[in-house]
Design a protein around this motif. Structure first.
Motif, PDB file in Angstrom:
ATOM      1  N   TYR A   1       0.836  -1.201   0.000  1.00 50.57           N
ATOM      2  CA  TYR A   1       0.000   0.000   0.000  1.00 50.57           C
ATOM      3  C   TYR A   1       0.871   1.252   0.000  1.00 50.57           C
ATOM      4  O   TYR A   1       0.682   2.150  -0.815  1.00 50.57           O
ATOM      5  CB  TYR A   1      -0.937   0.004   1.211  1.00 50.57           C
TER       6      TYR A   1
ATOM      7  N   PHE B   1      -6.753   4.311  -4.976  1.00 54.67           N
ATOM      8  CA  PHE B   1      -7.459   3.103  -5.398  1.00 54.67           C
ATOM      9  C   PHE B   1      -6.469   2.020  -5.814  1.00 54.67           C
ATOM     10  O   PHE B   1      -6.588   0.869  -5.407  1.00 54.67           O
ATOM     11  CB  PHE B   1      -8.425   3.383  -6.558  1.00 54.67           C
ATOM     12  N   THR B   2      -5.483   2.392  -6.612  1.00 53.74           N
ATOM     13  CA  THR B   2      -4.461   1.436  -7.045  1.00 53.74           C
ATOM     14  C   THR B   2      -3.702   0.892  -5.839  1.00 53.74           C
ATOM     15  O   THR B   2      -3.448  -0.314  -5.747  1.00 53.74           O
ATOM     16  CB  THR B   2      -3.476   2.100  -8.021  1.00 53.74           C
TER      17      THR B   2
ATOM     18  N   THR C   1      -4.744   0.626  -2.743  1.00 56.92           N
ATOM     19  CA  THR C   1      -5.621  -0.278  -1.992  1.00 56.92           C
ATOM     20  C   THR C   1      -5.766  -1.604  -2.710  1.00 56.92           C
ATOM     21  O   THR C   1      -5.647  -2.669  -2.098  1.00 56.92           O
ATOM     22  CB  THR C   1      -7.010   0.368  -1.781  1.00 56.92           C
ATOM     23  N   PHE C   2      -6.016  -1.552  -4.007  1.00 58.75           N
ATOM     24  CA  PHE C   2      -6.185  -2.774  -4.798  1.00 58.75           C
ATOM     25  C   PHE C   2      -4.922  -3.629  -4.767  1.00 58.75           C
ATOM     26  O   PHE C   2      -4.972  -4.830  -4.505  1.00 58.75           O
ATOM     27  CB  PHE C   2      -6.557  -2.411  -6.244  1.00 58.75           C
ATOM     28  N   ASP C   3      -3.773  -2.998  -5.010  1.00 55.92           N
ATOM     29  CA  ASP C   3      -2.504  -3.718  -5.000  1.00 55.92           C
ATOM     30  C   ASP C   3      -2.199  -4.308  -3.622  1.00 55.92           C
ATOM     31  O   ASP C   3      -1.672  -5.410  -3.515  1.00 55.92           O
ATOM     32  CB  ASP C   3      -1.354  -2.811  -5.430  1.00 55.92           C
TER      33      ASP C   3
ATOM     34  N   VAL D   1      -4.356  -5.250  -1.294  1.00 55.39           N
ATOM     35  CA  VAL D   1      -5.241  -6.404  -1.052  1.00 55.39           C
ATOM     36  C   VAL D   1      -4.729  -7.620  -1.817  1.00 55.39           C
ATOM     37  O   VAL D   1      -4.674  -8.731  -1.267  1.00 55.39           O
ATOM     38  CB  VAL D   1      -6.707  -6.075  -1.426  1.00 55.39           C
ATOM     39  N   LEU D   2      -4.354  -7.423  -3.079  1.00 55.58           N
ATOM     40  CA  LEU D   2      -3.813  -8.542  -3.867  1.00 55.58           C
ATOM     41  C   LEU D   2      -2.529  -9.092  -3.247  1.00 55.58           C
ATOM     42  O   LEU D   2      -2.341 -10.309  -3.169  1.00 55.58           O
ATOM     43  CB  LEU D   2      -3.546  -8.109  -5.309  1.00 55.58           C
TER      44      LEU D   2
ATOM     45  N   LYS E   1      -5.232  -7.801 -14.333  1.00 51.52           N
ATOM     46  CA  LYS E   1      -4.680  -6.445 -14.170  1.00 51.52           C
ATOM     47  C   LYS E   1      -4.338  -5.813 -15.511  1.00 51.52           C
ATOM     48  O   LYS E   1      -4.107  -4.617 -15.584  1.00 51.52           O
ATOM     49  CB  LYS E   1      -3.439  -6.508 -13.279  1.00 51.52           C
TER      50      LYS E   1
END
Length: 158
Positions: free
Chosen positions: A57, A66-67, A69-71, A73-74, A157
């Motif tokens: 993060y 957003f990126t 957060t997404f990254d 989580v992944l 992605k």
């Protein structure tokens, strides 16, 4: 660099991930310690996954939230799956099978073995096999995840 240092993988804390293998080795002598050994091992997995997500993060925050957060989580999910398979589930099942098979083999020895030997030999076999199974299982899980989960994630992605 210091940022490349992962306390969960590059220090003695890594051995917490093997707590369940030790628990499985001692299953027949101390059965009440098996469940806590899995709690320690899964705690290690969740802590490593949370740290991985946190670090990702902050490394991705430069792009946008957003990126990042997404990254994160992944990254956390990838780490959790990998650690669960490579540090807990596959090694735990492997050590359990080694100890169980050793107990069976010791009980079938034609000569009468001392009670201490029949009690502790399977445990010693389990403990002794831990260093031998770690790297092959890690490698197997890398291949498994690279050809399944990580392939799907990288395609999504794009």
């Amino acid at each position: 660099t210091i940022t490349d240092h992962n306390v969960f993988r590059d220090s003695s804390m890594r051995y917490l991930g093997y707590a369940n293998e030790v628990g499985e080795s001692f299953r027949y002598q101390f059965p009440k310690l098996v469940m806590p050994s899995y709690v320690v091992a899964f705690g290690y997995c969740f802590a490593d996954a949370a740290t991985s997500g946190y670090n990702t993060y902050h490394a991705s925050l430069k792009e946008n939230s957003f990126t990042a957060t997404f990254d994160s989580v992944l990254s956390a999910f990838d780490c959790l799956i990998w650690q669960s398979l490579a540090s807990v589930m596959i090694p735990g099942a492997t050590i359990n099978a080694i100890v169980k098979t050793s107990r069976f083999a010791v009980s079938r020895v034609p000569a009468s073995l001392p009670v201490a030997a029949t009690t502790w030999l399977p445990t010693i076999m389990g403990l002794g096999s831990i260093p031998l199974i770690i790297h092959p299982i890690d490698h197997f899980v890398d291949i498994l995840m690279d050809s399944t989960y990580r392939k799907v994630v990288s395609q999504s992605k794009e």
